[in-house]
Design an enzyme around this catalytic site. Structure first.
Site, PDB file in Angstrom:
ATOM      1  N   ARG A  65      21.256  -4.738  40.626  1.00  0.00           N
ATOM      2  CA  ARG A  65      21.902  -3.805  40.567  1.00  0.00           C
ATOM      3  C   ARG A  65      22.145  -2.911  41.857  1.00  0.00           C
ATOM      4  O   ARG A  65      21.049  -2.637  42.472  1.00  0.00           O
ATOM      5  CB  ARG A  65      21.828  -2.686  39.603  1.00  0.00           C
ATOM      6  CG  ARG A  65      22.812  -1.438  39.333  1.00  0.00           C
ATOM      7  CD  ARG A  65      24.154  -2.209  38.643  1.00  0.00           C
ATOM      8  NE  ARG A  65      25.027  -0.979  38.488  1.00  0.00           N
ATOM      9  CZ  ARG A  65      26.161  -1.122  38.060  1.00  0.00           C
ATOM     10  NH1 ARG A  65      26.603  -2.394  37.785  1.00  0.00           N
ATOM     11  NH2 ARG A  65      26.664  -0.072  37.471  1.00  0.00           N
TER      12      ARG A  65
ATOM     13  N   GLU B 127       1.102   1.395   9.627  1.00  0.00           N
ATOM     14  CA  GLU B 127      -0.523   1.479   9.737  1.00  0.00           C
ATOM     15  C   GLU B 127      -1.024   2.539  10.123  1.00  0.00           C
ATOM     16  O   GLU B 127      -2.179   2.820  10.997  1.00  0.00           O
ATOM     17  CB  GLU B 127      -0.859   0.361  10.818  1.00  0.00           C
ATOM     18  CG  GLU B 127      -0.463  -1.128  10.084  1.00  0.00           C
ATOM     19  CD  GLU B 127      -1.151  -1.348   8.846  1.00  0.00           C
ATOM     20  OE1 GLU B 127      -2.318  -0.958   8.450  1.00  0.00           O
ATOM     21  OE2 GLU B 127      -0.487  -1.825   7.769  1.00  0.00           O
TER      22      GLU B 127
ATOM     23  N   GLY C  89      24.433   2.387  32.254  1.00  0.00           N
ATOM     24  CA  GLY C  89      25.357   2.244  30.914  1.00  0.00           C
ATOM     25  C   GLY C  89      25.300   0.797  30.306  1.00  0.00           C
ATOM     26  O   GLY C  89      25.339   0.666  29.014  1.00  0.00           O
TER      27      GLY C  89
ATOM     28  N   ARG D  19       9.889   6.375  37.759  1.00  0.00           N
ATOM     29  CA  ARG D  19       9.992   6.181  36.377  1.00  0.00           C
ATOM     30  C   ARG D  19       9.480   4.881  35.880  1.00  0.00           C
ATOM     31  O   ARG D  19       9.086   4.713  34.920  1.00  0.00           O
ATOM     32  CB  ARG D  19      11.614   6.751  36.000  1.00  0.00           C
ATOM     33  CG  ARG D  19      12.092   7.858  36.086  1.00  0.00           C
ATOM     34  CD  ARG D  19      13.214   8.286  36.184  1.00  0.00           C
ATOM     35  NE  ARG D  19      14.040   7.852  34.961  1.00  0.00           N
ATOM     36  CZ  ARG D  19      15.276   7.501  34.769  1.00  0.00           C
ATOM     37  NH1 ARG D  19      16.149   7.589  35.621  1.00  0.00           N
ATOM     38  NH2 ARG D  19      15.693   7.281  33.470  1.00  0.00           N
TER      39      ARG D  19
ATOM     40  N   GLN E  46      13.882   5.918  40.775  1.00  0.00           N
ATOM     41  CA  GLN E  46      13.772   4.926  39.907  1.00  0.00           C
ATOM     42  C   GLN E  46      12.382   4.224  39.849  1.00  0.00           C
ATOM     43  O   GLN E  46      11.817   4.050  38.669  1.00  0.00           O
ATOM     44  CB  GLN E  46      14.981   3.678  40.575  1.00  0.00           C
ATOM     45  CG  GLN E  46      15.211   2.556  39.469  1.00  0.00           C
ATOM     46  CD  GLN E  46      15.929   2.787  38.330  1.00  0.00           C
ATOM     47  OE1 GLN E  46      16.544   3.776  38.229  1.00  0.00           O
ATOM     48  NE2 GLN E  46      16.261   1.740  37.680  1.00  0.00           N
TER      49      GLN E  46
ATOM     50  N   SER F 296       0.347   7.669   5.100  1.00  0.00           N
ATOM     51  CA  SER F 296      -1.036   7.815   5.749  1.00  0.00           C
ATOM     52  C   SER F 296      -2.155   8.405   4.740  1.00  0.00           C
ATOM     53  O   SER F 296      -3.242   7.995   5.183  1.00  0.00           O
ATOM     54  CB  SER F 296      -1.001   8.704   6.707  1.00  0.00           C
ATOM     55  OG  SER F 296       0.021   8.397   7.726  1.00  0.00           O
TER      56      SER F 296
ATOM     57  N   GLY G  10       6.803  -5.037   4.236  1.00  0.00           N
ATOM     58  CA  GLY G  10       7.692  -6.173   4.642  1.00  0.00           C
ATOM     59  C   GLY G  10       7.449  -7.368   3.815  1.00  0.00           C
ATOM     60  O   GLY G  10       6.395  -7.663   3.324  1.00  0.00           O
TER      61      GLY G  10
ATOM     62  N   GLN H 232       0.654  -1.213  -0.093  1.00  0.00           N
ATOM     63  CA  GLN H 232      -0.064  -0.172   0.056  1.00  0.00           C
ATOM     64  C   GLN H 232       0.729   1.214  -0.002  1.00  0.00           C
ATOM     65  O   GLN H 232       0.925   2.027  -0.948  1.00  0.00           O
ATOM     66  CB  GLN H 232      -0.969   0.109   1.188  1.00  0.00           C
ATOM     67  CG  GLN H 232      -1.884   1.281   1.329  1.00  0.00           C
ATOM     68  CD  GLN H 232      -3.002   1.076   2.414  1.00  0.00           C
ATOM     69  OE1 GLN H 232      -3.471   0.489   2.310  1.00  0.00           O
ATOM     70  NE2 GLN H 232      -2.766   1.916   3.327  1.00  0.00           N
ATOM     71  N   THR H 233       1.606   1.326   0.692  1.00  0.00           N
ATOM     72  CA  THR H 233       2.470   2.658   1.207  1.00  0.00           C
ATOM     73  C   THR H 233       3.474   2.878   0.093  1.00  0.00           C
ATOM     74  O   THR H 233       3.885   1.705  -0.554  1.00  0.00           O
ATOM     75  CB  THR H 233       3.250   2.548   2.277  1.00  0.00           C
ATOM     76  OG1 THR H 233       2.238   2.330   3.401  1.00  0.00           O
ATOM     77  CG2 THR H 233       4.379   3.785   2.632  1.00  0.00           C
TER      78      THR H 233
END
Length: 670
Positions: free
Chosen positions: A314, A428, A405, A337, A334, A148, A181, A141-142
């Protein structure tokens, strides 16, 4: 690597803190015990098969990576046949292989397109071939110049009545199909979208089944130029997929290869609209987008699983009197988030379950010529696709940062996961374009309020618009924010007030489309508010169901509150500016949120264990089930091809001459 259920080591103490039945939570996450058993069995079969090895993907060249993906796809198909897997089991099996490859588009787009848009005769002809992989299909399609804006596509399909054929043509460079794809190297066929032209009249975009390559030697057929569009973002990642470019030079196909369930072209070139409602086309779109939402919960939960486990292993700072350093997960920064992302993973899982039900309901209604819920379903799937993919892509990156890191190493599993997932924000439908589609639906909903037809489904709260525009939040203590009714009304009032404000502003402009464009930023924000309300409401609805297992519902209630209040914290400006809450109530919400983080903390590892991911599937040194992070990182480093030799290639050509030059120059000066 240790798998789920094997010896617990570094995370054993964390698992003993769990306040709920993890086995029961696994069932909740999977959807049912039946689905859990299938998923678990398929995952273990894949993980135990050396052909599906993936720990070296980031080190392979593009050609090696692509060929390896072809090997895995072929092996997966053989195993599916040998094990006599059902369609459901085969889908879970392919998902467990966890490598982007042409079958994703074949099963996910090509086959559904034929099912949704092909006539009974076309389905009888093409689906058996596709289901046996005797042909390999993609979804073209694209284009290079348009994505879009589907109506802006330039590829043409002109009917030639003399030969009873369509002539498929790419009139410009920008009309080249770009991104599909499986197109670049693997597909033999494609569902191609083009402007249908008969007798000089353009009938808009329609789908056509076009053979691209010979079934004998796989060479492109005459008039077809096809290839791969090149290496994409990230090591490994989506580079195992052959996203392609395709051009047509007056390629002829039989008339019956136009997908004709919705509309037809007769032998004499007449364009007819069939008795099948055109709205059925949207069924495929709803299906694809609801699977994208489900995939978002999987991708986000993978990243969160890695980050939670690593944050628990950790240790940094905080040691006293020679004692151990503090676990990173114990730091409030921590938690603030990480835990909202954990809650979001569960929230997206449950709204994905609801969308699956919605798709089934809409499909049944469409078959009965009932289109009443289609606009809402289209808006829901468009909006939730946008919301969940944006949050997930950002969330994966946040999880990488939360791992410090080490999260930057490919062996952490996070860089590849991000690179694989981030295209979801644009395929999509670009996410901002999707939200503007939601906004149009919301403006129509508001404009129809005076007609006497009450809004339904996820937009039903607009039926109480008068109340929501005036109500005050009933919060006097922090604990009031734990009441589902309080949360829902706050989110409903915020969305209603933002949408109605946009509707008033747009209505003041002389030309509606100009007003829509002028206030598009506000419209996007209003659409986000509406979509967040949907997710919150579906999480609350989930909690109203019978959920077995000791402590399971309680753990989910905490996550639901974390999800809602973290959104309120993030969008405090919206809630305050619309008058839904006052500053004191916002402060109480933040106070409650901090308290909720403390309640999530002892359950954090158990909550990610409930995802039931094998070490093979996570493919992460940081997210191992046994928490044995550092030896795994060390071992992975020595597997890198750069360490194949002690003295690097290029030393004699480039390093040694420099070193010798320095020695010679110094000797000359002396």
């Amino acid at each position: 690597m240790a798998e789920i259920g094997e010896v617990e080591d570094h995370l054993a103490d964390e698992r003993r803190k769990a306040e709920f039945d993890v086995s029961a939570m696994k069932v909740v996450w999977a959807g049912s015990r039946h689905e859990l058993e299938i998923t678990d069995r398929m995952a273990r079969i894949v993980a135990s098969d050396p052909v599906f090895r993936k720990d070296n993907r980031a080190m392979l060249s593009r050609k090696e990576l692509f060929k390896n993906s072809l090997k895995k796809a072929a092996h997966a198909w053989r195993r599916i046949i040998e094990l006599r897997l059902t369609e459901e089991e085969a889908s879970k099996f392919r998902s467990s292989v966890d490598e982007a490859c042409y079958p994703d588009l074949h099963w996910g787009m090509f086959v559904p397109a034929i099912k949704g848009q092909g006539t009974d005769e076309q389905q009888k002809k093409w689906l058996p071939l596709a289901k046996k992989l005797q042909i390999i299909g993609c979804y073209a399609q694209t284009e290079l110049g348009h994505g879009s804006n589907v109506q802006g596509l330039e590829t043409t399909a002109t009917f030639d009545p003399e030969t009873d054929e369509f002539v498929i043509h790419s009139p410009t460079l920008s009309s080249s199909k770009w991104w599909p794809g499986g197109l670049g190297k693997a597909s033999t066929h494609a569902v191609v979208y083009a402007h249908l032209i008969t007798n000089g009249e353009d009938h808009g975009i329609h789908g056509f089944i076009v053979q691209l390559r010979s079934l004998d030697d796989h060479s492109p057929l005459p008039g077809i130029t096809v290839g791969d569009i090149g290496t994409k973002f990230g090591n490994g990642a989506y580079n195992s997929m052959d996203n392609g470019v395709l051009q047509f030079d007056h390629v002829r196909i039989p008339r019956d290869q136009m997908l004709m369930r919705i509309s037809q072209v007769t032998r004499d070139g007449k364009y007819l609209v069939s008795d099948v409602p055109r709205q059925l086309v949207y069924g495929t779109m709803v299906f694809v987008r609801q699977t994208i939402v489900q995939d978002a919960s999987i991708a986000l939960s993978r990243a969160v699983c890695i980050a939670v486990r690593y944050s628990s292993v950790r240790r940094q700072f905080g040691s006293q009197n020679g004692g151990p350093e503090s676990q990173v997960i114990d730091y409030k920064t921590q938690q603030s988030r990480l835990f909202p992302l954990l809650a979001s993973a569960y929230a997206f899982r449950f709204v994905g379950e609801w969308l699956k039900w919605l798709y089934t309901d809409v499909t049944q209604r469409l078959q009965a010529n009932d289109f009443s819920t289609l606009p809402e379903a289209h808006a829901c799937t468009a909006g939730l696709k946008s919301l969940t993919t944006s949050v997930t892509s950002d969330g994966i990156e946040e999880c990488r940062k939360l791992c410090g890191g080490h999260g930057y190493l490919c062996s952490s599993g996070l860089p590849e996961l991000f690179a694989v997932y981030v295209p979801a924000c644009t395929y999509e439908g670009d996410n901002n374009v999707m939200l503007l589609q939601v906004a149009r639906f919301l403006l129509k909903t508001v404009s129809s309020l005076a007609s006497g037809h009450p809004p339904v489904g996820t937009a039903s709260y607009f039926g109480r618009a008068e109340h929501l525009m005036q109500c005050s939040c009933e919060v006097r203590t922090a604990d009031d924010w734990l009441k589902p009714s309080v949360i829902l009304e706050a989110f409903e009032a915020r969305a209603a007030r933002m949408v109605i404000a946009c509707a008033k502003n747009v209505s003041k402009t002389l030309v509606l489309e100009e007003g829509f464009s002028e206030f598009s930023i506000d419209l996007v924000e209003a659409a986000v508010a509406h979509c967040q309300l949907i997710v919150v409401s579906k999480f609350i609805e989930k909690l109203q169901q019978d959920i077995p297992g000791s402590g399971v519902k309680e753990a989910l209630q905490v996550l639901c509150s974390v999800y809602a209040l973290s959104l309120l914290h993030k969008h405090t400006g919206d809630f305050l500016s619309t008058g839904c809450i006052n500053p004191k109530q916002a402060s109480l919400a933040n106070e409650q949120l901090r308290s909720l983080y403390a309640q999530v903390r002892p359950n954090a590892v158990a909550l990610v264990d409930s995802f039931n991911y094998t070490d093979y599937y996570l493919n992460s040194a940081l997210g191992r089930y046994d928490g044995n992070v550092y030896p795994t990182l060390y071992e992975a480093a020595w597997k890198d091809p750069l360490n194949d030799s002690v003295v690097p290639d290029g030393y004699h050509e480039y390093i040694r001459p420099l070193l010798k030059q320095q020695v010679t120059s110094r000797a000359a000066r002396l």
